[in-house]
Write a protein that holds these residues in place. Structure first.
Motif, PDB file in Angstrom:
ATOM      1  N   PRO A 274      -2.014   5.242  -8.121  1.00  0.00           N
ATOM      2  CA  PRO A 274      -0.833   6.078  -7.844  1.00  0.00           C
ATOM      3  C   PRO A 274      -0.391   5.998  -6.379  1.00  0.00           C
ATOM      4  CG  PRO A 274      -2.461   7.300  -9.137  1.00  0.00           C
ATOM      5  CD  PRO A 274      -3.108   6.009  -8.735  1.00  0.00           C
ATOM      6  N   GLY A 275       0.912   5.896  -6.187  1.00  0.00           N
ATOM      7  CA  GLY A 275       1.474   5.952  -4.833  1.00  0.00           C
ATOM      8  C   GLY A 275       1.409   4.658  -4.047  1.00  0.00           C
ATOM      9  N   LYS A 276       0.838   3.583  -4.634  1.00  0.00           N
ATOM     10  CA  LYS A 276       0.776   2.315  -3.933  1.00  0.00           C
ATOM     11  C   LYS A 276       1.900   1.408  -4.427  1.00  0.00           C
ATOM     12  CE  LYS A 276      -2.765   4.545  -3.241  1.00  0.00           C
ATOM     13  NZ  LYS A 276      -3.904   4.355  -4.123  1.00  0.00           N
ATOM     14  N   LEU A 277       2.323   0.514  -3.574  1.00  0.00           N
ATOM     15  CA  LEU A 277       3.354  -0.486  -3.869  1.00  0.00           C
ATOM     16  C   LEU A 277       4.727   0.161  -4.035  1.00  0.00           C
ATOM     17  CD1 LEU A 277       4.196  -3.438  -4.468  1.00  0.00           C
ATOM     18  CD2 LEU A 277       3.591  -3.062  -6.859  1.00  0.00           C
ATOM     19  N   LEU A 278       4.853   1.016  -5.035  1.00  0.00           N
ATOM     20  CA  LEU A 278       6.150   1.637  -5.291  1.00  0.00           C
ATOM     21  C   LEU A 278       6.248   2.973  -4.578  1.00  0.00           C
ATOM     22  CD1 LEU A 278       6.284   0.706  -9.011  1.00  0.00           C
ATOM     23  CD2 LEU A 278       7.932   0.010  -7.274  1.00  0.00           C
ATOM     24  N   PRO A 279       7.375   3.234  -3.956  1.00  0.00           N
ATOM     25  CA  PRO A 279       7.562   4.560  -3.381  1.00  0.00           C
ATOM     26  C   PRO A 279       7.550   5.605  -4.493  1.00  0.00           C
ATOM     27  CG  PRO A 279       9.599   3.275  -3.259  1.00  0.00           C
ATOM     28  CD  PRO A 279       8.545   2.372  -3.813  1.00  0.00           C
ATOM     29  N   GLU A 280       7.230   6.802  -4.129  1.00  0.00           N
ATOM     30  CA  GLU A 280       7.213   7.915  -5.084  1.00  0.00           C
ATOM     31  C   GLU A 280       8.499   7.898  -5.915  1.00  0.00           C
ATOM     32  OE1 GLU A 280       4.966  10.848  -6.731  1.00  0.00           O
ATOM     33  OE2 GLU A 280       4.432   9.577  -5.028  1.00  0.00           O
ATOM     34  N   ASP A 281       8.348   7.978  -7.223  1.00  0.00           N
ATOM     35  CA  ASP A 281       9.505   7.943  -8.117  1.00  0.00           C
ATOM     36  C   ASP A 281      10.027   9.354  -8.344  1.00  0.00           C
ATOM     37  OD1 ASP A 281      11.372   7.649 -10.056  1.00  0.00           O
ATOM     38  OD2 ASP A 281      10.078   6.622 -11.488  1.00  0.00           O
ATOM     39  N   PRO A 282      11.239   9.642  -7.838  1.00  0.00           N
ATOM     40  CA  PRO A 282      11.736  11.009  -7.980  1.00  0.00           C
ATOM     41  C   PRO A 282      12.023  11.384  -9.433  1.00  0.00           C
ATOM     42  CG  PRO A 282      13.427   9.559  -7.045  1.00  0.00           C
ATOM     43  CD  PRO A 282      12.179   8.741  -7.179  1.00  0.00           C
ATOM     44  N   THR A 283      12.182  10.371 -10.309  1.00  0.00           N
ATOM     45  CA  THR A 283      12.526  10.690 -11.698  1.00  0.00           C
ATOM     46  C   THR A 283      11.305  10.720 -12.613  1.00  0.00           C
ATOM     47  OG1 THR A 283      12.820   8.386 -12.334  1.00  0.00           O
ATOM     48  CG2 THR A 283      14.731   9.492 -11.365  1.00  0.00           C
TER      49      THR A 283
ATOM     50  N   VAL B 201      13.188  -2.673  -6.628  1.00  0.00           N
ATOM     51  CA  VAL B 201      12.288  -1.545  -6.900  1.00  0.00           C
ATOM     52  C   VAL B 201      12.411  -1.122  -8.360  1.00  0.00           C
ATOM     53  CG1 VAL B 201      11.818   0.869  -6.350  1.00  0.00           C
ATOM     54  CG2 VAL B 201      12.266  -0.769  -4.502  1.00  0.00           C
ATOM     55  N   ASP B 202      13.632  -1.099  -8.873  1.00  0.00           N
ATOM     56  CA  ASP B 202      13.823  -0.725 -10.286  1.00  0.00           C
ATOM     57  C   ASP B 202      13.108  -1.691 -11.222  1.00  0.00           C
ATOM     58  OD1 ASP B 202      15.377   1.342  -9.377  1.00  0.00           O
ATOM     59  OD2 ASP B 202      17.304   0.466  -9.965  1.00  0.00           O
ATOM     60  N   VAL B 203      13.156  -2.975 -10.896  1.00  0.00           N
ATOM     61  CA  VAL B 203      12.481  -3.979 -11.729  1.00  0.00           C
ATOM     62  C   VAL B 203      10.969  -3.760 -11.694  1.00  0.00           C
ATOM     63  CG1 VAL B 203      11.867  -6.434 -11.796  1.00  0.00           C
ATOM     64  CG2 VAL B 203      14.274  -5.746 -11.670  1.00  0.00           C
ATOM     65  N   LEU B 204      10.429  -3.504 -10.504  1.00  0.00           N
ATOM     66  CA  LEU B 204       8.980  -3.249 -10.423  1.00  0.00           C
ATOM     67  C   LEU B 204       8.594  -2.015 -11.220  1.00  0.00           C
ATOM     68  CD1 LEU B 204       8.236  -4.060  -6.658  1.00  0.00           C
ATOM     69  CD2 LEU B 204       7.790  -5.499  -8.660  1.00  0.00           C
ATOM     70  N   ARG B 205       9.415  -0.995 -11.130  1.00  0.00           N
ATOM     71  CA  ARG B 205       9.139   0.226 -11.916  1.00  0.00           C
ATOM     72  C   ARG B 205       9.173  -0.067 -13.414  1.00  0.00           C
ATOM     73  NH1 ARG B 205       8.859   4.308  -8.489  1.00  0.00           N
ATOM     74  NH2 ARG B 205      10.523   4.627  -6.964  1.00  0.00           N
TER      75      ARG B 205
ATOM     76  N   GLY C  69       0.822  -1.207   0.000  1.00  0.00           N
ATOM     77  CA  GLY C  69       0.000   0.000   0.000  1.00  0.00           C
ATOM     78  C   GLY C  69       0.852   1.252   0.000  1.00  0.00           C
ATOM     79  N   VAL C  70       0.378   2.246   0.733  1.00  0.00           N
ATOM     80  CA  VAL C  70       1.145   3.472   0.911  1.00  0.00           C
ATOM     81  C   VAL C  70       2.089   3.323   2.108  1.00  0.00           C
ATOM     82  CG1 VAL C  70       0.963   5.900   1.572  1.00  0.00           C
ATOM     83  CG2 VAL C  70      -0.667   4.926  -0.074  1.00  0.00           C
ATOM     84  N   ASP C  71       1.583   2.661   3.159  1.00  0.00           N
ATOM     85  CA  ASP C  71       2.298   2.666   4.433  1.00  0.00           C
ATOM     86  C   ASP C  71       3.667   2.000   4.369  1.00  0.00           C
ATOM     87  OD1 ASP C  71      -0.128   3.702   5.109  1.00  0.00           O
ATOM     88  OD2 ASP C  71      -0.631   2.225   6.641  1.00  0.00           O
ATOM     89  N   HIS C  72       3.766   0.906   3.608  1.00  0.00           N
ATOM     90  CA  HIS C  72       5.031   0.171   3.586  1.00  0.00           C
ATOM     91  C   HIS C  72       5.915   0.524   2.405  1.00  0.00           C
ATOM     92  CE1 HIS C  72       2.605  -2.927   6.062  1.00  0.00           C
ATOM     93  NE2 HIS C  72       3.359  -2.236   6.888  1.00  0.00           N
ATOM     94  N   ALA C  73       5.414   1.346   1.502  1.00  0.00           N
ATOM     95  CA  ALA C  73       6.185   1.646   0.293  1.00  0.00           C
ATOM     96  C   ALA C  73       7.587   2.188   0.603  1.00  0.00           C
ATOM     97  CB  ALA C  73       5.400   2.605  -0.607  1.00  0.00           C
ATOM     98  N   PRO C  74       7.744   3.051   1.602  1.00  0.00           N
ATOM     99  CA  PRO C  74       9.102   3.553   1.870  1.00  0.00           C
ATOM    100  C   PRO C  74      10.060   2.465   2.357  1.00  0.00           C
ATOM    101  CG  PRO C  74       7.418   4.906   2.982  1.00  0.00           C
ATOM    102  CD  PRO C  74       6.732   3.687   2.478  1.00  0.00           C
ATOM    103  N   HIS C  75       9.518   1.336   2.798  1.00  0.00           N
ATOM    104  CA  HIS C  75      10.373   0.270   3.329  1.00  0.00           C
ATOM    105  C   HIS C  75      10.658  -0.821   2.311  1.00  0.00           C
ATOM    106  CE1 HIS C  75       9.941   1.928   7.384  1.00  0.00           C
ATOM    107  NE2 HIS C  75       8.696   2.167   7.051  1.00  0.00           N
ATOM    108  N   LEU C  76      10.085  -0.689   1.134  1.00  0.00           N
ATOM    109  CA  LEU C  76      10.201  -1.774   0.166  1.00  0.00           C
ATOM    110  C   LEU C  76      11.648  -1.978  -0.305  1.00  0.00           C
ATOM    111  CD1 LEU C  76       8.396  -3.856  -1.210  1.00  0.00           C
ATOM    112  CD2 LEU C  76       8.154  -2.282  -3.132  1.00  0.00           C
ATOM    113  N   ALA C  77      12.338  -0.893  -0.575  1.00  0.00           N
ATOM    114  CA  ALA C  77      13.704  -1.019  -1.101  1.00  0.00           C
ATOM    115  C   ALA C  77      14.620  -1.731  -0.110  1.00  0.00           C
ATOM    116  CB  ALA C  77      14.268   0.362  -1.458  1.00  0.00           C
ATOM    117  N   ALA C  78      14.384  -1.509   1.181  1.00  0.00           N
ATOM    118  CA  ALA C  78      15.233  -2.192   2.171  1.00  0.00           C
ATOM    119  C   ALA C  78      15.025  -3.696   2.115  1.00  0.00           C
ATOM    120  CB  ALA C  78      14.913  -1.673   3.573  1.00  0.00           C
ATOM    121  N   GLU C  79      13.844  -4.114   1.701  1.00  0.00           N
ATOM    122  CA  GLU C  79      13.561  -5.555   1.687  1.00  0.00           C
ATOM    123  C   GLU C  79      13.920  -6.214   0.366  1.00  0.00           C
ATOM    124  OE1 GLU C  79      10.213  -6.785   3.803  1.00  0.00           O
ATOM    125  OE2 GLU C  79       9.822  -8.546   2.592  1.00  0.00           O
ATOM    126  N   ILE C  80      13.601  -5.588  -0.745  1.00  0.00           N
ATOM    127  CA  ILE C  80      13.822  -6.235  -2.048  1.00  0.00           C
ATOM    128  C   ILE C  80      14.967  -5.598  -2.813  1.00  0.00           C
ATOM    129  CG2 ILE C  80      11.387  -6.936  -2.194  1.00  0.00           C
ATOM    130  CD1 ILE C  80      11.021  -4.741  -4.354  1.00  0.00           C
TER     131      ILE C  80
END
Lengths: 545, 545
Positions: free
Chosen positions: A533-542, A515-519, A499-510
């Motif tokens: 928008p904004g779910k699963l993947l953390p906000e993409d700065p690019t 994250v790049d592959v999911l994007r 969701g939104v809540d865990h998105a910032p922690h996803l990169a630490a886990e996978i």
């Protein structure tokens, strides 16, 4: 269509859940709680903003699904404003900002879903897929991303059992079928899905797949992902079907890229699910182990010996206490006495539920389980049946606690066996430290409800008097502390999704590569980025804005 | 390092397999075969072309892995020129073109693998990851793609057991460990992996994961993908690790994107694998069902009743005949008489192998299986043990048959139960039609060796006198006919992977969107496209050249 009040789990017509007097006394003594009102009466939220959906888009969507299925009234939009987490409910009670979608679109079938997605991609309108709306991680929050408007795509009209293949034990069901409805439809053919998460009463099959759900009977039936034999996904680029065989070596298993994709790659419209004959006999019993370590050893042994029940659920001492005091208060004294007489100092309740087709099978299963559980004190059927009776009651109890000023929320993780106790201690420590103040002492309770050969889940329930000044911040900070404690020891989520809540922690886990592959996958399937928008993947700065 | 002769399965020092006289007589009568020489003597291939690897690249790779581990001699390169399919062996015997890599690079550890990949990406050199080299679908063919040179990355030095976690039943092993070596290393800790494919003697753990392998004991231990708890992948963009918990809802399960990636996304360097206590007791028995339909009903019932053996393997009437005549000829008459006396008209041999930790467990398992198998004729242990004894002998038998002018190859698929018999008939019809000529009558034999709740695998073995004029084309056309027959009914491959041979059929199975997603993942992880050119993904018409 059911008008969702959604200031709590209970529906408009449901009887209100009440907090029993004995539970209130215990809560006050244990946590420092004193009764307090809800932050605001249900419905007393800030005015619903007008819909930002351009009239031309509304008309176009109407030509696809029928104008009567494009809803823009305040009530309809409000009912689909986010999920059912504690913070979602606080927001709907007036604490914090509520994200309200600009419209609700109700397609009739997979083809209409695809056409809605194509239209939204072309017009630059965000799309939030919505099943039962039971997400507790912000998975259905009406975020707009870089778009000016966002619609909720409600799948409630995709409610059909499409086909049953009894020889292969497969059924094709549409994504909007709720879990109870699926059991009803499959039951007519003698089958069950066996998926009973706590969200059972409301959640949908599509949501289970999109979030990698796991039910209370996962020991017997597997996680939802284990039931998915095939999937049909509507994407802005077209329809995608997977799952021609029971197993394959034809490259990576792309089903596992769709399962858990949380509406960010496409909208699941149909699922081919493995079903099983309905069990004829079920039996639930309670046992008690003395202390967490003994409890974990017992459920690990049950798992490794292959003699778990379909339901196998171990409460730690804190959750056992909560269960005694909050739910079964009338029996607490007798049970405590019984256990004390047997030398049990730190009771950990274990519920085992067996299912079988014949009495002989049931007997054999019980015998094997009990042989493995030599060190446990048997509490028999009443305790087991009491758990079964209340297995879906948790969310309603939360309503009652919230109504009286209690901060009550859950979170879950999982780890390999060798790290499980370290993880439990770390999370409990983090939550306790963050939530303890002068006058507020949290209860942090935990259970193991899903075991695997290599490890198990941990499900935490937190009770603490609500901070009336900053109720959202109180929980948000605690959740962040727990998430930080999980890092490196376990997964950020065992069955609630990102969701939104865990998105910032996803990169630490996978990993960042993960994250790049999911994007990359999202870019391929949803080039305009309109999906959830904004779910699963953390906000993409690019990302382009 | 073992110098691989690779004109057959047998290694240089192995005793030559011979075709028994009774088998030759049967083959002649059944197929029209007459003894013929091999198309060319082993070793009598076209001259090995000089290495095209630039000296500067060779030097750079030498600084990473040590100059002694960059091999450019003809024998070393020849030994890693493709896999071990029938056509591969024909090519190595002089029929058809052989693709010889420009060098063999042998990194010592995951770090060196990553640096080799980065160097090759920068210098524009194709990289073919190589484990046991047992691919039968072109998975290790030394294709150059758009590059001027290609190296084989041999993982044989990544041969360590890194760690064991006995509580969680997890072991970390390097990718180059062969299956027998893994059993030896794990056996010292009392564990087994339980993965026994026919390639067992040579294949490596990394290859099992890269190809979604499935072993003969998959009913007891699961497919290889079920054993993978974590994976470490070296990519040109860096190291990627996955697998912190036994289960997770943290988005799509990216492990399943690495498993089956066939070296096209990166090189698997380490695996965290679920292990199990070694069974103390094993027992194999043979049974016979009358006719294919009865046989399939029996293995489906065993599967649905949950009473399969760890090995559960059903031969169709044709394979049962081949087994009697080609392998167990000395007993054929007695067994046939025994079955005829019991009214069996079309014998289908069923092998069941049980494993257990105690005699009581073994008894209970046998009893449950036999209760489900009411209609079968029991042949007892000798037949079961004979199968176990010869379980890895297939490839050596192929050597003997090839030496005498037989076209012998296998292919596999899988389907849901309701389509299994239709699929078997369609493939058998296609192969028979394509291979039948004046004087040549193919034997098309089939077995089910992997069952699932929703379906099963089909494994075909084909025997036909070799076409001396066009031996490669003879099989290639037959394989294409079989692949066309599979489309829409089953998967193009159940456990042999995609490689080169199945790449043109991938889009029909996973959709063009599926192929696009895989390409997007490859672009993300291998932007230069150096990894295993031409495998998994069909040639990309839009790729830069």
């Amino acid at each position: 269509m059911d008008r969702l009040a959604r200031s709590g789990w209970a529906r408009a017509g449901d009887a209100a859940a009440a907090l029993p007097a004995h539970a209130g006394r215990w809560l006050a003594a244990r946590t420092g709680w004193t009764p307090a009102g809800t932050p605001a009466a249900p419905g007393a939220v800030a005015p619903v903003p007008p819909s930002a959906l351009p009239a031309s888009v509304r008309a176009e969507l109407g030509t696809i699904v029928g104008v009567e299925h494009v809803l823009v009234e305040a009530d309809d939009r409000l009912g689909r404003s986010g999920g059912l987490s504690y913070v979602d409910l606080l927001r709907r009670r007036g604490a914090g900002d509520l994200l309200v979608p600009d419209a609700v679109v109700r397609p009739a079938d997979p083809g209409e879903v695809g056409r809605v997605l194509a239209a939204c991609a072309e017009r630059g309108v965000g799309v939030v897929p919505f099943g039962g709306g039971t997400s507790v991680v912000g998975g259905v929050a009406a975020l707009r991303g870089r778009f000016d408007s966002v619609v909720v795509l409600d799948l409630d009209r995709l409610d059909r059992l499409v086909s049953v293949d009894p020889v292969s034990r497969l059924a094709v069901l549409q994504a909007g079928v709720t879990a109870p409805r699926a059991e009803e439809l499959l039951g007519r053919h003698g089958f069950t899905l066996g998926h009973f998460p706590q969200s059972y009463e409301r959640a949908t099959l599509g949501g289970f797949a999109a979030t990698r759900s796991s039910g209370q009977a996962s020991a017997g039936y597997g996680r939802f992902e284990d039931m998915v034999a095939g999937v049909r996904l509507a994407t802005p680029r077209g329809d995608w079907r997977l799952g021609v065989a029971p197993a394959s070596a034809a490259g990576p298993d792309l089903k596992h890229l769709v399962i858990g994709s949380e509406g960010a790659f496409g909208v699941i419209t149909e699922l081919t699910l493995r079903v099983r004959p309905k069990p004829v006999l079920t039996r639930y019993e309670g046992f008690v182990l003395d202390g967490w370590a003994a409890g974990v050893d017992a459920v690990r042994a049950l798992t490794h010996d292959g003699v778990r029940g379909a339901v196998t659920r171990l409460s730690d001492p804190q959750e056992t206490e909560v269960g005694f005091e909050l739910k079964g208060g009338w029996k607490t004294r007798a049970v405590r006495g019984y256990l004390a007489a047997r030398g049990v100092r730190e009771p950990c309740l274990l519920i085992v539920g067996w299912e079988a087709r014949t009495a002989a099978q049931l007997r054999a299963k019980r015998k094997a389980t009990r042989a493995s559980l030599r060190g446990a004190v048997a509490l028999g059927r009443p305790v087991g049946e009491a758990w079964r009776h209340g297995r879906f009651a948790g969310p309603r109890q939360r309503d009652a606690l919230m109504d009286q000023g209690v901060c009550v929320e859950t979170l879950e993780t999982a780890a390999h066996w060798s790290k499980l106790s370290e993880l439990r201690a770390a999370v409990a420590r983090a939550l306790t430290a963050e939530l303890t103040t002068a006058g507020r002492r949290p209860v942090v309770a935990c259970h193991v409800s899903h075991t695997y050969e290599t490890g198990a889940s941990l499900y935490f329930t937190v009770l603490v008097p609500r901070d009336p000044e900053d109720p959202v911040g109180q929980w948000t900070r605690a959740k962040e502390a727990a998430s930080a404690a999980i890092r490196g020891l376990g997964t950020i989520t065992h069955h609630h999704a990102v969701g939104v809540d865990h998105a910032p922690h996803l990169a630490a886990e996978i990993g960042q590569l993960g994250v790049d592959v999911l994007r990359a996958v999202k870019r391929e399937l949803d080039p305009e980025g309109v999906l959830n928008p904004g779910k699963l993947l953390p906000e993409d700065p690019t990302a382009p804005r």
